[in-house]
Design an enzyme around this catalytic site. Structure first.
Site, PDB file in Angstrom:
ATOM      1  N   GLY A 202       0.775  -1.255   0.109  1.00  0.00           N
ATOM      2  CA  GLY A 202      -0.151   0.118  -0.178  1.00  0.00           C
ATOM      3  C   GLY A 202       0.846   1.269  -0.084  1.00  0.00           C
ATOM      4  O   GLY A 202       0.466   2.146   0.770  1.00  0.00           O
ATOM      5  N   ALA A 203       1.967   0.947  -0.721  1.00  0.00           N
ATOM      6  CA  ALA A 203       3.070   2.496  -0.572  1.00  0.00           C
ATOM      7  C   ALA A 203       2.665   3.429  -1.905  1.00  0.00           C
ATOM      8  O   ALA A 203       3.368   4.215  -2.179  1.00  0.00           O
ATOM      9  CB  ALA A 203       4.244   1.637  -0.952  1.00  0.00           C
ATOM     10  N   SER A 204       1.542   3.257  -2.345  1.00  0.00           N
ATOM     11  CA  SER A 204       1.242   4.247  -3.350  1.00  0.00           C
ATOM     12  C   SER A 204       0.837   5.915  -2.739  1.00  0.00           C
ATOM     13  O   SER A 204       0.972   6.811  -3.526  1.00  0.00           O
ATOM     14  CB  SER A 204       0.112   3.841  -4.339  1.00  0.00           C
ATOM     15  OG  SER A 204      -1.215   3.791  -3.647  1.00  0.00           O
TER      16      SER A 204
ATOM     17  N   VAL B 277      -3.432  -7.627  -2.104  1.00  0.00           N
ATOM     18  CA  VAL B 277      -2.980  -8.386  -0.785  1.00  0.00           C
ATOM     19  C   VAL B 277      -4.183  -9.301  -0.159  1.00  0.00           C
ATOM     20  O   VAL B 277      -3.603 -10.390   0.539  1.00  0.00           O
ATOM     21  CB  VAL B 277      -2.284  -7.653   0.102  1.00  0.00           C
ATOM     22  CG1 VAL B 277      -0.929  -6.808  -0.222  1.00  0.00           C
ATOM     23  CG2 VAL B 277      -3.267  -6.585   0.869  1.00  0.00           C
TER      24      VAL B 277
ATOM     25  N   ASN C  90       1.083  -2.625   5.505  1.00  0.00           N
ATOM     26  CA  ASN C  90       0.633  -1.083   5.626  1.00  0.00           C
ATOM     27  C   ASN C  90      -0.964  -1.217   4.769  1.00  0.00           C
ATOM     28  O   ASN C  90      -1.827  -0.466   5.231  1.00  0.00           O
ATOM     29  CB  ASN C  90       1.547  -0.189   5.147  1.00  0.00           C
ATOM     30  CG  ASN C  90       0.738   1.061   4.815  1.00  0.00           C
ATOM     31  OD1 ASN C  90       0.426   2.008   5.818  1.00  0.00           O
ATOM     32  ND2 ASN C  90       0.609   1.612   3.601  1.00  0.00           N
TER      33      ASN C  90
ATOM     34  N   TYR D  28     -13.068  -2.867  10.888  1.00  0.00           N
ATOM     35  CA  TYR D  28     -12.028  -2.359  10.964  1.00  0.00           C
ATOM     36  C   TYR D  28     -11.201  -2.499  12.427  1.00  0.00           C
ATOM     37  O   TYR D  28      -9.997  -3.084  12.619  1.00  0.00           O
ATOM     38  CB  TYR D  28     -11.798  -0.708  10.764  1.00  0.00           C
ATOM     39  CG  TYR D  28     -10.731   0.032  10.459  1.00  0.00           C
ATOM     40  CD1 TYR D  28     -10.071  -0.017   9.241  1.00  0.00           C
ATOM     41  CD2 TYR D  28     -10.234   0.711  11.578  1.00  0.00           C
ATOM     42  CE1 TYR D  28      -8.667   0.426   9.216  1.00  0.00           C
ATOM     43  CE2 TYR D  28      -8.749   1.367  11.496  1.00  0.00           C
ATOM     44  CZ  TYR D  28      -8.136   1.385  10.231  1.00  0.00           C
ATOM     45  OH  TYR D  28      -7.030   2.261  10.071  1.00  0.00           O
TER      46      TYR D  28
ATOM     47  N   SER E 271      -3.958   0.001  14.515  1.00  0.00           N
ATOM     48  CA  SER E 271      -4.564   1.338  14.643  1.00  0.00           C
ATOM     49  C   SER E 271      -4.798   1.375  16.158  1.00  0.00           C
ATOM     50  O   SER E 271      -4.941   0.328  16.800  1.00  0.00           O
ATOM     51  CB  SER E 271      -5.842   1.284  13.942  1.00  0.00           C
ATOM     52  OG  SER E 271      -6.756   2.528  14.352  1.00  0.00           O
TER      53      SER E 271
HETATM   54  P1  NAD Z   1      -4.695   5.461   2.393  1.00  0.00           P
HETATM   55  O1  NAD Z   1      -5.914   5.012   1.932  1.00  0.00           O
HETATM   56  O2  NAD Z   1      -3.992   6.706   1.922  1.00  0.00           O
HETATM   57  O3  NAD Z   1      -3.605   4.205   1.872  1.00  0.00           O
HETATM   58  C1  NAD Z   1      -3.977   2.921   1.843  1.00  0.00           C
HETATM   59  C2  NAD Z   1      -3.069   1.998   0.901  1.00  0.00           C
HETATM   60  O4  NAD Z   1      -3.449   0.874   0.759  1.00  0.00           O
HETATM   61  C3  NAD Z   1      -3.168   2.683  -0.483  1.00  0.00           C
HETATM   62  O5  NAD Z   1      -1.995   2.445  -1.188  1.00  0.00           O
HETATM   63  C4  NAD Z   1      -4.193   1.414  -1.113  1.00  0.00           C
HETATM   64  O6  NAD Z   1      -3.725   1.365  -2.436  1.00  0.00           O
HETATM   65  C5  NAD Z   1      -3.540   0.214  -0.478  1.00  0.00           C
HETATM   66  N1  NAD Z   1      -4.358  -1.039  -0.613  1.00  0.00           N
HETATM   67  C6  NAD Z   1      -5.862  -0.736  -0.190  1.00  0.00           C
HETATM   68  N2  NAD Z   1      -6.244  -2.077  -0.454  1.00  0.00           N
HETATM   69  C7  NAD Z   1      -5.283  -2.712  -0.923  1.00  0.00           C
HETATM   70  C8  NAD Z   1      -5.179  -4.205  -1.380  1.00  0.00           C
HETATM   71  N3  NAD Z   1      -6.364  -5.174  -1.570  1.00  0.00           N
HETATM   72  N4  NAD Z   1      -4.155  -4.451  -1.784  1.00  0.00           N
HETATM   73  C9  NAD Z   1      -3.158  -3.663  -1.768  1.00  0.00           C
HETATM   74  N5  NAD Z   1      -3.136  -2.610  -1.618  1.00  0.00           N
HETATM   75  C10 NAD Z   1      -4.280  -1.980  -0.910  1.00  0.00           C
HETATM   76  O7  NAD Z   1      -4.565   5.048   3.866  1.00  0.00           O
HETATM   77  P2  NAD Z   1      -3.342   5.367   5.019  1.00  0.00           P
HETATM   78  O8  NAD Z   1      -4.398   6.467   5.757  1.00  0.00           O
HETATM   79  O9  NAD Z   1      -2.195   6.014   4.420  1.00  0.00           O
HETATM   80  O10 NAD Z   1      -3.293   4.208   5.575  1.00  0.00           O
HETATM   81  C11 NAD Z   1      -2.281   3.119   5.620  1.00  0.00           C
HETATM   82  C12 NAD Z   1      -2.634   2.130   6.883  1.00  0.00           C
HETATM   83  O11 NAD Z   1      -2.496   2.876   8.079  1.00  0.00           O
HETATM   84  C13 NAD Z   1      -3.758   1.486   6.710  1.00  0.00           C
HETATM   85  O12 NAD Z   1      -3.607   0.090   7.173  1.00  0.00           O
HETATM   86  C14 NAD Z   1      -4.616   2.140   7.797  1.00  0.00           C
HETATM   87  O13 NAD Z   1      -5.365   1.295   8.284  1.00  0.00           O
HETATM   88  C15 NAD Z   1      -3.606   2.442   8.575  1.00  0.00           C
HETATM   89  N6  NAD Z   1      -4.010   3.313   9.538  1.00  0.00           N
HETATM   90  C16 NAD Z   1      -4.128   4.803   9.200  1.00  0.00           C
HETATM   91  C17 NAD Z   1      -4.725   5.693  10.130  1.00  0.00           C
HETATM   92  C18 NAD Z   1      -5.015   7.304   9.754  1.00  0.00           C
HETATM   93  O14 NAD Z   1      -5.206   7.975  10.531  1.00  0.00           O
HETATM   94  N7  NAD Z   1      -4.839   7.612   8.380  1.00  0.00           N
HETATM   95  C19 NAD Z   1      -4.767   5.474  11.482  1.00  0.00           C
HETATM   96  C20 NAD Z   1      -4.310   4.097  11.850  1.00  0.00           C
HETATM   97  C21 NAD Z   1      -4.088   3.183  10.926  1.00  0.00           C
END
Ligand code: NAD
Length: 245
Positions: free
Chosen positions: A8-10, A60, A86, A151, A138
């Site tokens: 999820g590194a995009s 994934v 991630n 979640y 989280s």
């Molecule tokens: P985001 O939506 O900006 O990024 C999520 C990434 O996961 C994207 O690159 C997306 O393409 C990828 N992804 C989603 N489904 C996928 C799949 N089936 N296969 C491969 N890749 C997939 O979100 P973010 O806020 O950067 O979150 C990243 C991680 O951190 C997540 O696991 C999220 O639950 C966790 N998180 C985020 C927060 C927050 O406040 N933003 C808080 C706690 C945890």
């Protein structure tokens, strides 16, 4: 050169982790689900930091694709020293009205997807007796949350997975840890209604939202030798939101 894979590194936290690990000297495999342009932008940032980048698309939640991601990165860059689990999604809603597709999509991506990626990576790490895995859980995996039964269950499940893998892999010197972010400003949280955002801020002792770089700094530390005596740990990066949980 050490090699890292970030799923999820995009964008968001994953992109920041990829760059932070590149700055720490890793060549980086960039896993992404759908956003090819975002993944290429992350790759450009990794190369700008002087390291090699390799981009690979994989959903994934599909076990074969997750395994394919690990083997493609290892083939392109070499054996994995670090893995950041991630990739994640939200499908929020009140428990009684949540349909089973929203339940399953979140469990399949956030929890099963992490396991499907960790297992093939761990296989190689166990053979080489080296490696570090960090799962992005989280704060709600610790506290639960209204409207996030799927979640929260997935993120709590990740903690059980991390602690179990930590115990299984420790005899071979492999460390497995979790980071539990609070509210981090990314696309994922942009959808949260403003009123709720204000409430979260009120409950965040440090008085600000986090940045992807705040999380990436903890991930970089956990992947480094400085964290050599840490395994099975859950590191909160939440401005104090989880104090008392
Ligand atoms: P985001 O939506 O900006 O990024 C999520 C990434 O996961 C994207 O690159 C997306 O393409 C990828 N992804 C989603 N489904 C996928 C799949 N089936 N296969 C491969 N890749 C997939 O979100 P973010 O806020 O950067 O979150 C990243 C991680 O951190 C997540 O696991 C999220 O639950 C966790 N998180 C985020 C927060 C927050 O406040 N933003 C808080 C706690 C945890």
């Amino acid at each position: 050169m050490p090699v890292a894979l970030v799923t999820g590194a995009s964008k968001g936290i994953g992109a920041a982790c990829a760059v932070a690990l590149a700055e720490a000297g890793h060549d980086v495999g960039i896993g992404y689900g759908t956003d090819a342009d975002g993944a290429e932008a992350t790759a450009a940032a990794v190369r700008a930091a002087g390291r090699e980048a390799f981009v690979h698309q994989a959903d994934v939640s599909d076990e074969n694709q997750a395994a394919g991601l690990v083997s493609a990165v290892e083939e392109a860059l070499g054996p994995l020293d670090a893995l950041v689990l991630n990739a994640g999604i939200t499908r929020d809603g009140p428990a009684l009205r949540m349909d089973s597709e929203d339940w399953s999509a979140v469990i399949d991506t956030n929890l099963s997807g992490a396991f499907y990626t960790a297992r093939p990576a761990l296989r190689g790490m166990l053979r080489r007796r080296a490696g570090s895995i960090v799962a992005i859980s989280s704060v709600v995996g610790l506290s639960g949350n209204v409207g996030q039964v799927n979640y929260s269950a997935a993120k709590a499940g990740m903690l059980g997975m991390v602690k179990s893998l930590a115990r299984e892999a420790a005899p071979r010197g492999i460390r497995v840890n979790a980071v539990a972010p609070g509210y981090i400003t990314t696309e994922m949280t942009a959808a949260i209604p403003e009123q709720l955002q204000e409430r979260i801020l009120e409950h965040t002792p440090l008085g600000r939202f986090g940045t992807p770089e705040d999380v990436a700094a903890a991930v970089r530390f956990l992947c480094s030798d400085d964290a050599g005596f840490m395994t099975g740990a859950v590191v909160s990066v939440d401005g104090g939101l989880a104090i008392g949980v």
